[in-house]
Write an enzyme that holds these catalytic residues in place. Structure first.
Site, PDB file in Angstrom:
ATOM      1  N   HIS A 127      10.343  27.161  35.895  1.00 53.48           N
ATOM      2  CA  HIS A 127      11.169  28.277  35.434  1.00 53.48           C
ATOM      3  C   HIS A 127      10.384  29.564  35.270  1.00 53.48           C
ATOM      4  O   HIS A 127      10.957  30.649  35.309  1.00 53.48           O
ATOM      5  CB  HIS A 127      11.821  27.919  34.097  1.00 53.48           C
ATOM      6  CG  HIS A 127      12.599  29.040  33.497  1.00 53.48           C
ATOM      7  ND1 HIS A 127      13.751  29.522  34.070  1.00 53.48           N
ATOM      8  CD2 HIS A 127      12.379  29.789  32.398  1.00 53.48           C
ATOM      9  CE1 HIS A 127      14.214  30.521  33.338  1.00 53.48           C
ATOM     10  NE2 HIS A 127      13.405  30.710  32.327  1.00 53.48           N
ATOM     11  N   CYS A 128       9.056  29.481  35.126  1.00 52.65           N
ATOM     12  CA  CYS A 128       8.307  30.669  34.693  1.00 52.65           C
ATOM     13  C   CYS A 128       7.739  31.515  35.831  1.00 52.65           C
ATOM     14  O   CYS A 128       8.127  32.669  36.012  1.00 52.65           O
ATOM     15  CB  CYS A 128       7.179  30.245  33.754  1.00 52.65           C
ATOM     16  SG  CYS A 128       7.761  29.625  32.161  1.00 52.65           S
ATOM     17  N   ILE A 129       6.797  30.965  36.574  1.00 59.74           N
ATOM     18  CA  ILE A 129       6.031  31.802  37.506  1.00 59.74           C
ATOM     19  C   ILE A 129       6.898  32.405  38.613  1.00 59.74           C
ATOM     20  O   ILE A 129       6.724  33.583  38.954  1.00 59.74           O
ATOM     21  CB  ILE A 129       4.855  31.011  38.099  1.00 59.74           C
ATOM     22  CG1 ILE A 129       3.944  30.525  36.965  1.00 59.74           C
ATOM     23  CG2 ILE A 129       4.036  31.899  39.039  1.00 59.74           C
ATOM     24  CD1 ILE A 129       2.785  29.694  37.432  1.00 59.74           C
ATOM     25  N   ASP A 187       9.655  34.930  36.074  1.00 63.92           N
ATOM     26  CA  ASP A 187       9.280  35.957  35.102  1.00 63.92           C
ATOM     27  C   ASP A 187       8.890  37.299  35.729  1.00 63.92           C
ATOM     28  O   ASP A 187       9.292  38.359  35.219  1.00 63.92           O
ATOM     29  CB  ASP A 187       8.148  35.445  34.213  1.00 63.92           C
ATOM     30  CG  ASP A 187       8.586  34.294  33.334  1.00 63.92           C
ATOM     31  OD1 ASP A 187       9.773  33.921  33.396  1.00 63.92           O
ATOM     32  OD2 ASP A 187       7.748  33.745  32.599  1.00 63.92           O
TER      33      ASP A 187
END
Length: 419
Positions: free
Chosen positions: A259-261, A264
């Site tokens: 979900h992050c890299i 974001d």
């Protein structure tokens, strides 16, 4: 009985946080809109790979109350919001879950109360989106409702740094807000890192993952160049990493997941665009990383062609469906893109993952096949996408006629080719 706090969203961020707060002596009300999750927790079972059933069961009996009702938060003194913040198909931030959570909280909270947003957002979102929803009933930020942003930094499957051992960055809308977060999180985390504002804290989170995104994109691009120059990129990285200053090793791979890299940096890019700024590094990095599954498939096709095997007649096994080693999460996993691209070329694709027994892509359902000698020997190519610790990579190399390793995880052999 200890002080009662709340956690909204009991996913891979919220559940570990709720348990950590219970460990610190808080009574914790955990809210999730998923009935299945709440019922599972009430039975003393976990759905998060990093959280054991035993730990959940212990806290269900002492300190953790899972519920689907926001009304159960009416008497808490602090709430952490840990809901998803995905991207829309257009690439714009989807803050609908944050809006819903903050609106619901605004209706039930009893001051004084501290509200901490942990979900990743664009700079300014806590003050622009969350805070106004918490003062609908005449409350005042910094006087009776204390609002802050503290980015989650959980790294699933990281055995070196647990949730409470990672320094906890936070910033409040006012000084009083910051003071209240220190009081709330001080007993929970080993180290607190206080910034001057929520926007500073939001930017810090985006910097962390944009830094990783851009550097991974750089090494991915260098890996494609190294292949054309007949250079072993893995040896090159190891050599460069011997320099004791000025270099930090990053490693190529089949693409980004989780979900992050992948997500974001696009929040930061979107916010910059609102100010008429062009984030060229972020856009280029996103483009390079999203092209890596296609590069993997091109390499597999190249290897099959060398063996005289037409892709439409090829049996190809993907090993690893999770987005990173030792987790069950398939969100944004490059393995799914590789599978779709290979099937688009009419290859017969199967997969094996000891941690992901099944998954679906659109209307297609897939189930993990055994990683036995006979199955491996029957493949035209095995593509290692996610190198779980429990995988017997030696067996793969021994029995598969052709192996394409995107993670540099297999022993050197004549049948092994690397990214």
């Amino acid at each position: 009985m200890g002080e009662t706090v709340g956690v909204v969203g009991l996913g891979y961020v919220g559940l570990p946080l709720a348990l950590a707060m219970a460990d610190a002596g808080y009574e914790v009300v955990g809210v999730d809109i998923d009935d299945g999750r709440v019922n599972t927790l009430r039975q003393g079972q976990s759905y998060i790979s990093d959280v054991s059933d035993e730990r959940v069961a212990n806290h269900i009996n002492d300190g953790l109350q899972p519920t689907t009702e926001y009304d159960d938060l009416s008497s808490v003194t602090g709430v952490s919001i840990c809901v998803p913040t995905p991207l829309r198909k257009s690439g714009q931030p989807n803050i609908a879950y944050i809006v819903e959570a903050s609106e619901q909280l605004g209706e039930v909270l009893t001051p004084p109360c501290t509200v901490v947003l942990e979900s990743t957002v664009y700079p300014g979102a806590t003050e622009e989106i969350v805070a106004p929803n918490l003062v609908e009933n005449g409350h005042e930020i910094g006087e009776d409702v204390f609002v802050a942003f503290s980015p989650e930094r959980i790294d699933p499957a990281n055995e070196e740094y647990g949730p409470t051992e990672i320094p906890k960055v936070f910033g409040g809308i006012t000084n009083a807000c910051g003071d209240h977060v220190e009081a709330l999180y001080g007993p929970v985390f080993d180290e607190l890192v206080r910034l001057d504002s929520t926007t500073d804290a939001e930017m810090a989170k985006l910097l962390e993952n944009t830094f990783r995104n851009v550097n991974i994109a750089l090494i991915n691009e260098l890996a494609t160049i190294a292949h054309e120059l007949d250079v072993d990129i893995w040896d090159v990285i190891d050599a460069a990493a011997t320099k004791p200053f000025g270099f930090m090793p990053f490693y190529p791979g089949p693409g980004l997941g989780g979900h992050c890299i992948p997500v974001d940096p696009m929040y930061l890019s979107w916010k910059a665009d609102q100010h008429g700024l062009d984030t060229q590094f972020i856009s280029l990095a996103d483009q390079i990383n999203r092209e890596m599954p296609r590069h993997v498939v091109d390499r597999v096709v190249e290897l099959l062609n060398r063996e005289g095997i037409p892709v439409p007649d090829a049996d190809v096994m993907i090993v690893g469906a999770a987005y990173k080693p030792n987790v069950t999460d398939t969100r944004e996993s490059p393995a799914l893109d590789v599978i779709e691209l290979l099937e688009g070329r009419n290859a017969d694709v199967s997969y094996h993952d000891p941690l992901v027994p099944s998954f679906s892509i659109a209307d297609r359902h897939y189930e993990s096949v055994p990683l036995d000698d006979e199955t491996l020997a029957g493949q035209d190519c095995v593509v290692l996408v996610t190198d779980h610790d429990t995988l017997d990579v030696g067996r793969i190399v021994e029995h598969a006629p052709l192996v394409f390793d995107t993670r540099n995880a297999t022993p050197t052999a004549e049948n092994v080719h690397r990214l």
